[in-house]
Design a protein around this motif. Structure first.
Motif, mmCIF file in Angstrom:
data_model
loop_
_atom_site.group_PDB
_atom_site.id
_atom_site.type_symbol
_atom_site.label_atom_id
_atom_site.label_comp_id
_atom_site.label_asym_id
_atom_site.label_seq_id
_atom_site.Cartn_x
_atom_site.Cartn_y
_atom_site.Cartn_z
ATOM 1 N N LYS A 10 0.839 -1.195 0.000
ATOM 2 C CA LYS A 10 0.000 0.000 0.000
ATOM 3 C C LYS A 10 0.875 1.247 0.000
ATOM 4 O O LYS A 10 2.103 1.175 0.156
ATOM 5 N N TRP A 11 0.212 2.428 -0.138
ATOM 6 C CA TRP A 11 0.943 3.680 -0.206
ATOM 7 C C TRP A 11 0.566 4.606 0.956
ATOM 8 O O TRP A 11 -0.549 4.547 1.464
ATOM 9 N N SER A 12 1.574 5.442 1.345
ATOM 10 C CA SER A 12 1.347 6.460 2.383
ATOM 11 C C SER A 12 1.803 7.803 1.832
ATOM 12 O O SER A 12 2.923 7.908 1.315
ATOM 13 N N CYS A 13 0.928 8.812 1.961
ATOM 14 C CA CYS A 13 1.265 10.155 1.474
ATOM 15 C C CYS A 13 1.094 11.192 2.589
ATOM 16 O O CYS A 13 0.130 11.132 3.363
ATOM 17 N N THR A 14 2.025 12.117 2.653
ATOM 18 C CA THR A 14 2.011 13.187 3.654
ATOM 19 C C THR A 14 2.053 14.540 2.951
ATOM 20 O O THR A 14 2.880 14.745 2.043
ATOM 21 N N THR A 15 1.174 15.446 3.362
ATOM 22 C CA THR A 15 1.147 16.782 2.760
ATOM 23 C C THR A 15 0.911 17.840 3.833
ATOM 24 O O THR A 15 0.490 17.517 4.958
ATOM 25 N N ASP A 16 1.172 19.086 3.504
ATOM 26 C CA ASP A 16 1.022 20.186 4.453
ATOM 27 C C ASP A 16 -0.388 20.761 4.406
ATOM 28 O O ASP A 16 -0.963 20.952 3.325
ATOM 29 N N ALA A 17 -0.920 21.050 5.618
ATOM 30 C CA ALA A 17 -2.145 21.845 5.748
ATOM 31 C C ALA A 17 -1.717 23.277 6.049
ATOM 32 O O ALA A 17 -0.525 23.567 6.182
ATOM 33 N N ALA A 18 -2.661 24.174 6.170
ATOM 34 C CA ALA A 18 -2.324 25.560 6.516
ATOM 35 C C ALA A 18 -1.677 25.590 7.895
ATOM 36 O O ALA A 18 -2.080 24.833 8.798
ATOM 37 N N THR A 23 0.095 29.975 16.297
ATOM 38 C CA THR A 23 1.497 29.711 16.616
ATOM 39 C C THR A 23 2.405 29.771 15.394
ATOM 40 O O THR A 23 3.619 29.895 15.528
ATOM 41 N N GLY A 24 1.793 29.635 14.183
ATOM 42 C CA GLY A 24 2.596 29.621 12.968
ATOM 43 C C GLY A 24 3.273 28.292 12.717
ATOM 44 O O GLY A 24 4.026 28.140 11.737
ATOM 45 N N GLN A 25 3.003 27.304 13.584
ATOM 46 C CA GLN A 25 3.664 26.000 13.440
ATOM 47 C C GLN A 25 3.136 25.230 12.231
ATOM 48 O O GLN A 25 1.962 25.325 11.870
ATOM 49 N N ARG A 26 4.033 24.457 11.649
ATOM 50 C CA ARG A 26 3.693 23.641 10.487
ATOM 51 C C ARG A 26 2.738 22.513 10.899
ATOM 52 O O ARG A 26 2.889 21.920 11.967
ATOM 53 N N ARG A 27 1.763 22.219 10.030
ATOM 54 C CA ARG A 27 0.841 21.119 10.302
ATOM 55 C C ARG A 27 0.804 20.194 9.090
ATOM 56 O O ARG A 27 0.577 20.647 7.959
ATOM 57 N N GLN A 28 1.045 18.896 9.328
ATOM 58 C CA GLN A 28 1.063 17.918 8.245
ATOM 59 C C GLN A 28 -0.008 16.861 8.451
ATOM 60 O O GLN A 28 -0.405 16.570 9.585
ATOM 61 N N VAL A 29 -0.465 16.282 7.357
ATOM 62 C CA VAL A 29 -1.487 15.244 7.385
ATOM 63 C C VAL A 29 -0.987 14.043 6.590
ATOM 64 O O VAL A 29 -0.461 14.206 5.471
ATOM 65 N N THR A 30 -1.137 12.844 7.134
ATOM 66 C CA THR A 30 -0.717 11.605 6.464
ATOM 67 C C THR A 30 -1.924 10.686 6.287
ATOM 68 O O THR A 30 -2.707 10.500 7.223
ATOM 69 N N ARG A 31 -2.071 10.126 5.091
ATOM 70 C CA ARG A 31 -3.138 9.174 4.808
ATOM 71 C C ARG A 31 -2.601 8.011 3.970
ATOM 72 O O ARG A 31 -1.621 8.147 3.234
ATOM 73 N N ARG A 32 -3.280 6.860 4.089
ATOM 74 C CA ARG A 32 -2.881 5.676 3.335
ATOM 75 C C ARG A 32 -3.923 5.314 2.288
ATOM 76 O O ARG A 32 -5.082 5.715 2.385
ATOM 77 N N GLY A 33 -3.493 4.519 1.290
ATOM 78 C CA GLY A 33 -4.410 4.045 0.258
ATOM 79 C C GLY A 33 -3.846 2.825 -0.437
ATOM 80 O O GLY A 33 -2.652 2.510 -0.317
ATOM 81 N N ASP A 34 -4.704 2.134 -1.204
ATOM 82 C CA ASP A 34 -4.245 0.940 -1.930
ATOM 83 C C ASP A 34 -3.317 1.320 -3.072
ATOM 84 O O ASP A 34 -2.432 0.548 -3.457
ATOM 85 N N THR A 35 -3.507 2.548 -3.588
ATOM 86 C CA THR A 35 -2.639 3.048 -4.654
ATOM 87 C C THR A 35 -2.069 4.399 -4.227
ATOM 88 O O THR A 35 -2.574 5.048 -3.302
ATOM 89 N N LYS A 36 -1.022 4.816 -4.954
ATOM 90 C CA LYS A 36 -0.422 6.107 -4.664
ATOM 91 C C LYS A 36 -1.429 7.226 -4.895
ATOM 92 O O LYS A 36 -1.531 8.178 -4.102
ATOM 93 N N LYS A 37 -2.205 7.120 -5.970
ATOM 94 C CA LYS A 37 -3.195 8.143 -6.293
ATOM 95 C C LYS A 37 -4.256 8.258 -5.195
ATOM 96 O O LYS A 37 -4.652 9.357 -4.801
ATOM 97 N N GLU A 38 -4.706 7.093 -4.682
ATOM 98 C CA GLU A 38 -5.730 7.099 -3.632
ATOM 99 C C GLU A 38 -5.192 7.708 -2.344
ATOM 100 O O GLU A 38 -5.863 8.523 -1.691
ATOM 101 N N ALA A 39 -3.968 7.358 -1.960
ATOM 102 C CA ALA A 39 -3.362 7.887 -0.735
ATOM 103 C C ALA A 39 -3.165 9.401 -0.852
ATOM 104 O O ALA A 39 -3.407 10.157 0.096
ATOM 105 N N ALA A 40 -2.710 9.846 -2.030
ATOM 106 C CA ALA A 40 -2.479 11.280 -2.252
ATOM 107 C C ALA A 40 -3.789 12.059 -2.176
ATOM 108 O O ALA A 40 -3.853 13.155 -1.595
ATOM 109 N N LEU A 41 -4.846 11.497 -2.759
ATOM 110 C CA LEU A 41 -6.142 12.172 -2.744
ATOM 111 C C LEU A 41 -6.678 12.280 -1.318
ATOM 112 O O LEU A 41 -7.185 13.338 -0.908
ATOM 113 N N ARG A 42 -6.561 11.198 -0.560
ATOM 114 C CA ARG A 42 -7.019 11.204 0.833
ATOM 115 C C ARG A 42 -6.246 12.226 1.674
ATOM 116 O O ARG A 42 -6.819 12.946 2.494
#
Length: 384
Positions: A10-18, A23-42
């Motif tokens: 399976k695939w895991s994708c991590t991206t930045d939220a606002a 505080t100005g601190q960075r916030r990241q979100v990670t999601r998994r999927g059966d495919t890279k495209k699905e994980a990225a979309l989630r």
């Protein structure tokens, strides 16, 4: 966005939220999927959702407090607002200029401990925590904070010194102290001091209830008075007084009084009629029929009469007591010693909470039991 293939295929994708807007601190979100495209979309959908969420507004503690106390004042009696404001004052002095969203549980817990270390009672600490909880709950509902940390704090134990002060405080006046106190207020020359003290001792009224009495509340023939209001002193900003409903629903009551108080009130009624006759009682004033007034025919401040009583206590060596409420407790003590049942006492003094009356009732009955035991032991000594 960063994506990687996992060992299970399976695939895991991590991206930045606002970033966090406070505080100005960075916030990241990670999601998994059966495919890279699905994980990225989630991951992207979750990041977008997080970015859209309402974030706490930048507000100072002082600003939130002023907003909350104003709203709170629309739902409760002015006396309750005054109580909360007094409890909150030290917190506002310490944190008023801080961002409320940046306060953490440690800040609040440390503050409660600091209050404890000023030797105030556990009751006062609990009152402070209650006020803080109400304000932070309001802040949470209005999106000024992410969490109400007050709920996770604990009330620190009262330290030994403050507990000793509480324990040393007497619950009521002894018989000889009552006599000395009444003699003191009678000879003090302070207007209405003696009559007010006699009223509270004879009826158990709260000081606000006694100060709110008007002549229409008193039946001198039946030796009874009606408690239907209390006198509330407004804040320094507003100034003045107003009649308010009694403390609780059970506080509305009719109370009988003794012959001694009846004679004192009759004397005062004669004086009242004279003042009306010579124009000292303004017929347009809402205070014209007050039983207890100052020299300007205005209401008497509870704090003023409390200070007068304190001077009498000190002058006559009556230790470990202060203020006016001790007279109410003394009246309850008299009722217990006279054998009056607990429910009757509660009704007479307008107590809705049995624990308040029971505390004094238990204390007095234990004392009476000891006196009884001493008499029995003394009686049996003649046979030994």
């Amino acid at each position: 966005m960063y994506c990687r293939k996992l060992s299970n295929g399976k695939w895991s994708c991590t991206t930045d939220a606002a970033p966090n807007p406070l505080t100005g601190q960075r916030r990241q979100v990670t999601r998994r999927g059966d495919t890279k495209k699905e994980a990225a979309l989630r991951a992207q959908l979750a990041a977008d959702e997080l970015s859209k969420q309402r974030q706490p507004q930048k507000r100072l503690v002082q600003e939130v407090y002023e907003e909350w106390i104003s709203v709170y004042g629309e739902t409760v009696k002015p006396s309750s607002v005054k109580t909360r404001a007094v409890a909150m004052r030290p917190f506002i002095d310490k944190h008023g200029k801080h961002m409320i969203s940046k306060l953490q549980i440690d800040d609040i817990q440390k503050f409660l401990i600091e209050r404890r270390d000023t030797d105030i009672s556990k009751h006062h600490i609990a009152s402070t925590r209650t006020a803080l909880n109400l304000m932070f709950e309001y802040a949470l509902k209005n999106n000024y904070v992410e969490k109400n940390f007050v709920k996770d704090t604990v009330i620190p134990k009262a330290n030994k010194k403050s507990q000793q002060v509480v324990n040393a405080k007497k619950k009521y006046l002894e018989k000889d102290e009552i006599q000395n106190f009444l003699a003191g207020v009678k000879s003090s020359g302070r207007r209405n001091a003696y009559s007010l003290a006699l009223t509270m001792l004879s009826t158990g009224l709260r000081v606000g209830e006694a100060l709110a009495l008007t002549w229409s509340d008193i039946d001198l023939d039946k030796h009874a008075l009606v408690v239907s209001k209390t006198l509330f002193e407004k804040t320094a900003d507003e100034g003045g007084f107003e009649f308010m409903p009694p403390k609780t629903e059970d506080s509305n009551r009719t109370v009988s009084f003794n012959k001694e108080l009846a004679e004192e009130l009759k004397r005062m009624k004669v004086q009242y009629n004279k003042e009306k006759l010579i124009g000292l009682r303004d017929p347009k004033s809402e205070w014209q029929d007050l039983v207890f007034t100052g020299r300007s025919e205005q209401p008497v401040r509870a704090v003023t009469i409390g200070a007068v009583f304190n001077k009498i206590y000190k002058a006559y060596g009556i230790k470990d007591v202060s203020g006016t409420h001790i007279l109410r407790h003394t009246h309850i003590t008299m009722l217990v010693e006279a054998g009056v049942d607990l429910p009757v006492i509660m009704e007479r003094v307008g107590h809705s909470n049995i624990n308040i009356t029971l505390d004094i009732y238990t204390h007095v009955t234990k004392k009476m039991q000891k006196q009884s035991d001493d008499k029995i032991n003394e009686y049996f000594l003649q046979f030994i």
